[in-house]
Design a protein around this motif. Structure first.
Motif, short mmCIF file in Angstrom:
data_model
loop_
_atom_site.label_atom_id
_atom_site.label_comp_id
_atom_site.label_asym_id
_atom_site.label_seq_id
_atom_site.Cartn_x
_atom_site.Cartn_y
_atom_site.Cartn_z
N GLU A 124 45.71 37.51 41.31
CA GLU A 124 44.46 36.50 41.57
C GLU A 124 44.05 36.95 43.14
O GLU A 124 43.08 36.40 43.44
N VAL A 125 44.82 37.76 43.95
CA VAL A 125 44.37 37.88 45.30
C VAL A 125 43.55 38.99 45.29
O VAL A 125 43.71 40.12 45.52
N THR A 126 42.19 38.63 45.08
CA THR A 126 41.12 39.70 45.29
C THR A 126 40.24 39.51 46.44
O THR A 126 40.37 38.42 47.40
N ALA A 127 39.47 40.25 46.70
CA ALA A 127 38.63 40.23 48.00
C ALA A 127 37.72 39.08 47.95
O ALA A 127 37.45 38.17 48.90
N GLU A 128 37.00 38.61 46.92
CA GLU A 128 36.27 37.48 46.41
C GLU A 128 37.28 36.21 46.82
O GLU A 128 36.75 35.26 47.30
N ASN A 129 38.34 36.05 46.19
CA ASN A 129 39.13 34.91 46.39
C ASN A 129 39.45 34.71 47.51
O ASN A 129 39.59 33.75 48.17
N LEU A 130 39.97 35.97 48.50
CA LEU A 130 40.29 35.60 49.58
C LEU A 130 39.23 35.28 50.64
O LEU A 130 39.55 34.46 51.40
N ALA A 131 38.12 35.96 50.51
CA ALA A 131 36.83 35.54 51.05
C ALA A 131 36.61 33.86 51.17
O ALA A 131 36.22 33.21 51.81
N THR A 132 36.58 33.70 49.68
CA THR A 132 36.44 32.01 49.63
C THR A 132 37.44 31.22 49.92
O THR A 132 37.06 30.15 50.68
N ALA A 133 38.83 31.52 50.05
CA ALA A 133 39.87 30.69 50.71
C ALA A 133 39.60 30.80 52.11
O ALA A 133 39.74 29.73 52.95
#
Length: 226
Positions: free
Chosen positions: A117-126
Motif C-alpha cells: 500500500e506504500v505508493t507514491a500517491e499514498n505517501l504524498a497523501t500522508a
C-alpha cells in the motif's frame, strides 16, 4: 550496524567505487541509479564526484524496497513524494504539548507496516495530511497510535487510501469537537488546568462514540439511520 560505524559514515565522503562497495552493488548500478534520478547528484570537486552518507542511505533504501517487490519506477515516484514532505520540526512544532508519541521509520520499515500500500500517491497523501514528515533520510509518523491502528485497518482489508479519506473526515469532526470543548471550558471552567480538562473531554467523546457504535451495530441493515 554499530553506532561507531554509523558515526564514521555520517562524516565520510565516497568516490563512486567506494560508495558502491559500501552499498554492496556495482559502480555501474550507482551510475544507473544516478541517471534515473533515484539518488541526488554528487558533489563535484574538479573531475572527482564525491558521494556522502545520504547517498549511501538512499542506496540501502532502494535495495530494501526492491526486495519488497517495488519497481524502480515506483521507487523513483516515492523519492519524489518523499522530497516534497515537510520537515519534522515544522510538522510537530517541537516543544509543543502533545500526548502522541512520534515514530521514526525508514521508507522500507514504512513499507513493512503497509505491505503493498506504500505508493507514491499514498505517501504524498500522508505527507499532505501531516501524518508523516521527513527527517533527513528517515520519515517520522506523528502518532504511534495512528500508525498502529492504520496498519491494523489495512491488514483487515481496508485500502490505505480509504483510511486516509476517513481520517480526513474524522479530523474535521475532531477539530469541531475540540473547538466546542475549548469554548465551553473557557466559558465555564476558567480556573481548571488543561491537564485536568483534556482527559474529561476525551472521555465524553469516547463514550459518545461507543454509544453511537452500539446504535449502529444494533440497527438492521435495511433500517434507515435515525
Amino acid at each position: 550496524m554499530s553506532d561507531q560505524q554509523k558515526a564514521r559514515e555520517e562524516v565520510r565522503e565516497y568516490r563512486m567505487k567506494e560508495l558502491a562497495d559500501a552499498a554492496g552493488i556495482t559502480a555501474r548500478t550507482v551510475r544507473f541509479y544516478r541517471e534515473r534520478g533515484l539518488i541526488p547528484p554528487p558533489r563535484r570537486e574538479g573531475r572527482i564526484a564525491w558521494y556522502d552518507s545520504h547517498h549511501l542511505a538512499r542506496l540501502r533504501t532502494i535495495a530494501a524496497l526492491l526486495e519488497r517487490g517495488h519497481t524502480l519506477t515506483g521507487i523513483a515516484d516515492l523519492a519524489t513524494a518523499f522530497e516534497s514532505g515537510r520537515d519534522v520540526g515544522e510538522l510537530l512544532g517541537l516543544g509543543e504539548p502533545t500526548e502522541e508519541t512520534p515514530v521514526r521509520l525508514t521508507p522500507a520499515e514504512l513499507a513493512d507496516h503497509f505491505e503493498g500500500e506504500v505508493t507514491a500517491e499514498n505517501l504524498a497523501t500522508a505527507l499532505e495530511l501531516g501524518y508523516l514528515a521527513t527527517d533527513g533520510d528517515d520519515l517520522v509518523h506523528i502518532s504511534r497510535r495512528l500508525l498502529d491502528v492504520s496498519a491494523a485497518l489495512v491488514r483487515e482489508g481496508v485500502p490505505l487510501s480509504a483510511v486516509f479519506e476517513a481520517g480526513r473526515q474524522i479530523r474535521a469532526h475532531a477539530d469541531a469537537l475540540a473547538e466546542l470543548f475549548a469554548t465551553t471550558l473557557q466559558t465555564h471552567a476558567t480556573g481548571a488546568s488543561p491537564e485536568t480538562l483534556r482527559p474529561l473531554a476525551k472521555s465524553v467523546v469516547e463514550a459518545e462514540l461507543s454509544m453511537a457504535m452500539d446504535r449502529r451495530l444494533r440497527k438492521k441493515p435495511d433500517q434507515p439511520s435515525s
